[in-house]
Design a protein around this motif. Structure first.
Motif, PDB file in Angstrom:
ATOM      1  N   TYR A  37       0.826  -1.215   0.000  1.00 16.36           N
ATOM      2  CA  TYR A  37       0.000   0.000   0.000  1.00 16.36           C
ATOM      3  C   TYR A  37       0.858   1.263   0.000  1.00 16.36           C
ATOM      4  O   TYR A  37       0.527   2.244  -0.667  1.00 16.36           O
ATOM      5  CB  TYR A  37      -0.928   0.007   1.217  1.00 16.36           C
ATOM      6  CG  TYR A  37      -1.887  -1.152   1.228  1.00 16.36           C
ATOM      7  CD1 TYR A  37      -2.970  -1.173   0.378  1.00 16.36           C
ATOM      8  CD2 TYR A  37      -1.701  -2.220   2.088  1.00 16.36           C
ATOM      9  CE1 TYR A  37      -3.852  -2.233   0.377  1.00 16.36           C
ATOM     10  CE2 TYR A  37      -2.578  -3.283   2.106  1.00 16.36           C
ATOM     11  CZ  TYR A  37      -3.658  -3.292   1.243  1.00 16.36           C
ATOM     12  OH  TYR A  37      -4.523  -4.337   1.243  1.00 16.36           O
ATOM     13  N   ASN A  88      -5.943   2.762  -8.131  1.00 18.17           N
ATOM     14  CA  ASN A  88      -7.177   2.517  -7.387  1.00 18.17           C
ATOM     15  C   ASN A  88      -7.609   1.062  -7.526  1.00 18.17           C
ATOM     16  O   ASN A  88      -8.000   0.431  -6.534  1.00 18.17           O
ATOM     17  CB  ASN A  88      -8.274   3.450  -7.895  1.00 18.17           C
ATOM     18  CG  ASN A  88      -9.523   3.376  -7.067  1.00 18.17           C
ATOM     19  OD1 ASN A  88      -9.515   2.894  -5.943  1.00 18.17           O
ATOM     20  ND2 ASN A  88     -10.614   3.871  -7.622  1.00 18.17           N
ATOM     21  N   LEU A  89      -7.531   0.503  -8.720  1.00 17.22           N
ATOM     22  CA  LEU A  89      -7.918  -0.890  -8.917  1.00 17.22           C
ATOM     23  C   LEU A  89      -6.978  -1.851  -8.188  1.00 17.22           C
ATOM     24  O   LEU A  89      -7.424  -2.851  -7.615  1.00 17.22           O
ATOM     25  CB  LEU A  89      -7.972  -1.213 -10.402  1.00 17.22           C
ATOM     26  CG  LEU A  89      -9.107  -0.552 -11.174  1.00 17.22           C
ATOM     27  CD1 LEU A  89      -8.980  -0.840 -12.658  1.00 17.22           C
ATOM     28  CD2 LEU A  89     -10.457  -1.006 -10.644  1.00 17.22           C
ATOM     29  N   LYS A  92      -7.853  -1.663  -4.463  1.00 17.45           N
ATOM     30  CA  LYS A  92      -9.093  -2.395  -4.187  1.00 17.45           C
ATOM     31  C   LYS A  92      -8.874  -3.901  -4.231  1.00 17.45           C
ATOM     32  O   LYS A  92      -9.410  -4.639  -3.401  1.00 17.45           O
ATOM     33  CB  LYS A  92     -10.178  -1.997  -5.182  1.00 17.45           C
ATOM     34  CG  LYS A  92     -10.797  -0.667  -4.892  1.00 17.45           C
ATOM     35  CD  LYS A  92     -11.939  -0.388  -5.853  1.00 17.45           C
ATOM     36  CE  LYS A  92     -12.588   0.932  -5.533  1.00 17.45           C
ATOM     37  NZ  LYS A  92     -13.770   1.172  -6.364  1.00 17.45           N
ATOM     38  N   LEU A  95      -7.052  -4.888  -1.058  1.00 20.66           N
ATOM     39  CA  LEU A  95      -7.976  -4.915   0.080  1.00 20.66           C
ATOM     40  C   LEU A  95      -8.861  -6.152   0.032  1.00 20.66           C
ATOM     41  O   LEU A  95      -9.124  -6.783   1.060  1.00 20.66           O
ATOM     42  CB  LEU A  95      -8.835  -3.651   0.098  1.00 20.66           C
ATOM     43  CG  LEU A  95      -8.151  -2.380   0.559  1.00 20.66           C
ATOM     44  CD1 LEU A  95      -9.050  -1.172   0.329  1.00 20.66           C
ATOM     45  CD2 LEU A  95      -7.765  -2.478   2.017  1.00 20.66           C
ATOM     46  N   HIS A  96      -9.329  -6.502  -1.152  1.00 20.48           N
ATOM     47  CA  HIS A  96     -10.181  -7.684  -1.310  1.00 20.48           C
ATOM     48  C   HIS A  96      -9.418  -8.964  -0.961  1.00 20.48           C
ATOM     49  O   HIS A  96      -9.984  -9.884  -0.361  1.00 20.48           O
ATOM     50  CB  HIS A  96     -10.713  -7.747  -2.740  1.00 20.48           C
ATOM     51  CG  HIS A  96     -11.579  -8.930  -3.009  1.00 20.48           C
ATOM     52  ND1 HIS A  96     -12.853  -9.023  -2.497  1.00 20.48           N
ATOM     53  CD2 HIS A  96     -11.357 -10.054  -3.724  1.00 20.48           C
ATOM     54  CE1 HIS A  96     -13.382 -10.174  -2.890  1.00 20.48           C
ATOM     55  NE2 HIS A  96     -12.490 -10.809  -3.631  1.00 20.48           N
TER      56      HIS A  96
END
Length: 112
Positions: A37, A88-89, A92, A95-96
């Motif tokens: 991150y 951003n993708l 995400k 995070l998933h």
């Protein structure tokens, strides 16, 4: 190659140096930051600005030679549109997939 005026040479040189510094900062950030991150910020922020500076210098040189520099403009447009979307993708998706982080979380965020 045509002879450039001194102010134009200085502007193009300054854009190249500034762009190179941003690329260097982005590369150092990729090495120094601790997890996925944090490393995501280096190429999407600093390196994008660095490549933008180099492209602006290339556009200035093309303009001084009598060309508009459409190729550089299209590259910059593509870069500035795709870098934030791809970051951003990736964030995400991480995070998933619950990619671990070493960043301190506030107390009010549940871990589950």
């Amino acid at each position: 190659m045509t002879e450039l005026s001194l102010p134009l040479e200085l502007l193009i040189s300054a854009l190249l140096v500034i762009g190179g510094l941003f690329v260097l900062i982005g590369a150092v950030g990729m090495v120094r930051f601790g997890d996925f991150y944090m490393r995501l910020h280096a190429p999407t922020k600093a390196t994008t600005l660095g490549v933008g500076g180099v492209l602006l210098a290339s556009m200035g040189l093309s303009w001084a030679g009598g060309h508009f520099g459409v190729h550089e403009l299209l590259i910059a447009l593509f870069l500035f549109l795709t870098a934030p979307v791809s970051a951003n993708l990736m964030a995400k998706a991480a995070l998933h997939l619950r990619v671990p982080t070493r960043a301190k979380l506030p107390d009010d965020i549940p871990l589950d």
